[in-house]
Scaffold this motif. Sequence first.
Motif, mmCIF file in Angstrom:
data_model
loop_
_atom_site.group_PDB
_atom_site.id
_atom_site.type_symbol
_atom_site.label_atom_id
_atom_site.label_comp_id
_atom_site.label_asym_id
_atom_site.label_seq_id
_atom_site.Cartn_x
_atom_site.Cartn_y
_atom_site.Cartn_z
ATOM 1 N N GLY A 192 14.730 -5.010 14.515
ATOM 2 C CA GLY A 192 13.488 -5.700 14.102
ATOM 3 C C GLY A 192 13.781 -6.868 13.331
ATOM 4 O O GLY A 192 15.131 -7.182 13.223
ATOM 5 N N GLY A 193 12.852 -7.706 13.074
ATOM 6 C CA GLY A 193 12.946 -8.718 12.189
ATOM 7 C C GLY A 193 11.693 -9.213 11.532
ATOM 8 O O GLY A 193 10.915 -9.379 12.255
ATOM 9 N N SER A 194 11.729 -9.679 10.300
ATOM 10 C CA SER A 194 10.406 -10.133 9.772
ATOM 11 C C SER A 194 9.865 -11.580 10.135
ATOM 12 O O SER A 194 8.710 -11.643 10.500
ATOM 13 C CB SER A 194 10.384 -9.887 8.205
ATOM 14 N N ASP A 195 10.858 -12.048 10.497
ATOM 15 C CA ASP A 195 10.692 -13.751 10.638
ATOM 16 C C ASP A 195 9.917 -14.312 9.593
ATOM 17 O O ASP A 195 9.047 -15.236 9.552
ATOM 18 C CB ASP A 195 9.856 -13.870 11.770
ATOM 19 N N TYR A 196 10.276 -13.946 8.347
ATOM 20 C CA TYR A 196 9.775 -14.339 6.879
ATOM 21 C C TYR A 196 10.130 -15.909 6.681
ATOM 22 O O TYR A 196 11.498 -15.770 6.556
ATOM 23 C CB TYR A 196 10.202 -13.143 5.918
ATOM 24 N N HIS A 197 9.244 -16.355 6.296
ATOM 25 C CA HIS A 197 9.412 -17.872 5.723
ATOM 26 C C HIS A 197 9.280 -17.782 4.523
ATOM 27 O O HIS A 197 7.969 -17.837 3.998
ATOM 28 C CB HIS A 197 8.459 -18.955 6.683
ATOM 29 N N CYS A 198 10.289 -17.972 3.587
ATOM 30 C CA CYS A 198 10.100 -17.781 2.193
ATOM 31 C C CYS A 198 9.079 -18.765 1.744
ATOM 32 O O CYS A 198 9.419 -20.096 1.768
ATOM 33 C CB CYS A 198 11.683 -17.451 1.549
ATOM 34 N N PRO A 199 8.414 -18.414 0.843
ATOM 35 C CA PRO A 199 7.385 -19.293 0.133
ATOM 36 C C PRO A 199 7.866 -19.813 -1.113
ATOM 37 O O PRO A 199 9.069 -19.110 -1.900
ATOM 38 C CB PRO A 199 5.969 -18.694 -0.158
ATOM 39 N N ALA A 200 7.576 -20.904 -1.678
ATOM 40 C CA ALA A 200 8.137 -21.561 -2.914
ATOM 41 C C ALA A 200 7.518 -20.828 -4.057
ATOM 42 O O ALA A 200 8.202 -20.735 -5.145
ATOM 43 C CB ALA A 200 7.749 -23.112 -2.858
ATOM 44 N N ALA A 201 6.342 -20.206 -3.879
ATOM 45 C CA ALA A 201 5.658 -19.453 -4.973
ATOM 46 C C ALA A 201 5.425 -17.965 -4.490
ATOM 47 O O ALA A 201 6.206 -17.501 -3.929
ATOM 48 C CB ALA A 201 4.370 -20.325 -5.482
ATOM 49 N N ALA A 202 4.533 -17.303 -5.191
ATOM 50 C CA ALA A 202 4.319 -15.840 -4.736
ATOM 51 C C ALA A 202 3.715 -15.786 -3.418
ATOM 52 O O ALA A 202 3.264 -16.540 -2.830
ATOM 53 C CB ALA A 202 3.217 -15.408 -5.773
ATOM 54 N N ASP A 203 4.159 -14.616 -2.982
ATOM 55 C CA ASP A 203 3.455 -14.291 -1.362
ATOM 56 C C ASP A 203 2.192 -14.191 -1.442
ATOM 57 O O ASP A 203 1.462 -13.795 -2.230
ATOM 58 C CB ASP A 203 4.322 -12.955 -1.126
ATOM 59 N N THR A 204 1.701 -14.793 -0.283
ATOM 60 C CA THR A 204 0.150 -14.897 -0.372
ATOM 61 C C THR A 204 -0.320 -14.615 0.968
ATOM 62 O O THR A 204 -1.308 -14.505 1.677
ATOM 63 C CB THR A 204 -0.449 -16.435 -0.599
ATOM 64 N N ASN A 205 0.849 -14.557 2.134
ATOM 65 C CA ASN A 205 0.635 -14.261 3.322
ATOM 66 C C ASN A 205 0.495 -12.561 3.525
ATOM 67 O O ASN A 205 0.985 -11.843 2.686
ATOM 68 C CB ASN A 205 1.690 -14.800 4.243
ATOM 69 N N PHE A 206 0.014 -12.170 4.867
ATOM 70 C CA PHE A 206 0.135 -10.711 5.157
ATOM 71 C C PHE A 206 1.635 -10.188 5.693
ATOM 72 O O PHE A 206 1.977 -9.254 5.372
ATOM 73 C CB PHE A 206 -0.680 -10.506 6.504
ATOM 74 N N LEU A 207 2.564 -11.368 6.204
ATOM 75 C CA LEU A 207 3.760 -10.970 6.397
ATOM 76 C C LEU A 207 4.762 -11.058 5.343
ATOM 77 O O LEU A 207 4.719 -12.084 4.508
ATOM 78 C CB LEU A 207 4.321 -12.004 7.552
ATOM 79 N N ARG A 208 5.579 -10.066 4.910
ATOM 80 C CA ARG A 208 6.656 -9.839 3.914
ATOM 81 C C ARG A 208 7.940 -9.597 4.506
ATOM 82 O O ARG A 208 8.186 -9.288 5.528
ATOM 83 C CB ARG A 208 6.036 -8.932 3.024
ATOM 84 N N LEU A 209 8.952 -10.008 3.487
ATOM 85 C CA LEU A 209 10.153 -9.794 3.785
ATOM 86 C C LEU A 209 10.401 -8.280 3.913
ATOM 87 O O LEU A 209 9.789 -7.257 3.384
ATOM 88 C CB LEU A 209 11.083 -10.152 2.730
#
Length: 490
Positions: free
Chosen positions: A320-337
Amino acid sequence: MHRLTLTGHLTQADKAASDYAYIPFDLPEPAQRLTVRYSYSAAMSSNQTEGGNVIDIGLFDPAGAAFPGGAGFRGWSGSARSEFTLTPSDATPGYLPGPLPAGRYQVVLGLYRIWPAGADYEIHIEAELENQKSDFSEKSDFSIRANPSFPPKSAFHSSRQWLRGDLQSHTFHSDAKGSPQQLLDKAKALGLDFLAVTDHNNTSHHWALAALDDGSLLLIPGQEVTTYYGHMNVWGTGRWCDFRCRTADDIRAIIELAHSQGALCSINHPKQGGPAWEYGFDLPVDALEVWQGPWPYRNTESLALWDRLLAEGWRVPVVGGSDYHCPAAADTNFLRLGQPTTWVQVTERSEAGVLAGIQRGRVCISASADGPRLALQARSAHGEAEMGGVLPVESGEVVELTTNVWGGSGLRLRLVVDGAVAFEQPIDSDEAVSTARVRPQRYVRAELVGDFPAEQLPPQAPAGIDLRGWRWALTNPIYCEQKKDTDLHG
């Protein structure tokens, strides 16, 4: 200052001939600083679904751009940046610092989408040559072809243990906004044991990670080979392995280059919008990413493809792999690391240990870092096997399966045999051991299934998301090998 402006027009015929256009320019003397800016007509905006142009950009130096793995590769930023700068000791993320010798450079334009009217482009080059007065005078012996050095990690050898991690993530060295430091902080907060940072089509993040590596988290050198016909992760080498391919023979050459460096290759998110994988599966890949992001992100398509390939005799481990694109601030997306998290059974805590575990298929996948997980064993009259192993069976023989379940209370355990559900059982405790008897011909695998509670759905979730039948854990298969009577009885 040495300045150049390069212009031209690209058409759909250019795209049909090659996905990449090479625009050469010469530096008459070595440079202390090189800046490239580009623009093109009718650029497709982020909210467009059709029409417009999308043109990516990268750079090769005079060492050359030969495929695969051109020795002069200096970086790639896709369409995430409109300009970049290189110096002997520093560079825009996505690009490699190092000497800027005199000679012929090539801007490479990736023709991702060219609309019928074509695209006019402008490339502006500014080079601060060594014989010109400059505020920048630092020299460097940085070698762009040397791999970064990660400190050694402590290892254990006394027993097999499970490590959990994420095998696909991104920083601002490609198309995410967050830094490597921010990504590592999130991984450590989740309690991950390993992390592969797989920025698109470049390796500049490797040096940033090496500088941040304190030994508390296993960092797996990675890159996502991002082509216009499918994506593939490469783990286990700092060497750039190319992405400029259109055919199955092209991607095979990249896989062979990665393997020559001791790396593993994994097909990413083979599903609609993944994007899908168009090169076929008759390739010497080492793994398949069967689960990317939260389960409703079309992962049923990848799962169905996997079952079809297994039924055809394909024996490649899944991850598996999240394909998480790290944000510069707090997480606001449904997808997380860590959504999903890949668990690997290892005999030592090391990069080599994780990669060896993946190769053996000693892998299960869970929906999150603290989510439920599974382990599967099988016994026939002629042997035993674990996930990733091969079990000898006679035709029609009954096989005993044992499934260990952790954190699965309230979910349903399913055993999938040759593509069909052969056994299903509710799990009513956080730790459970289930046994079943089935008649496999090709393979068996296990999964945990359950609906997502509507009251727990985060506000970032897409509207109308289907809450039914989410997978919460998957095992790798145990493969069955049919034995003839002469094999079994002499």
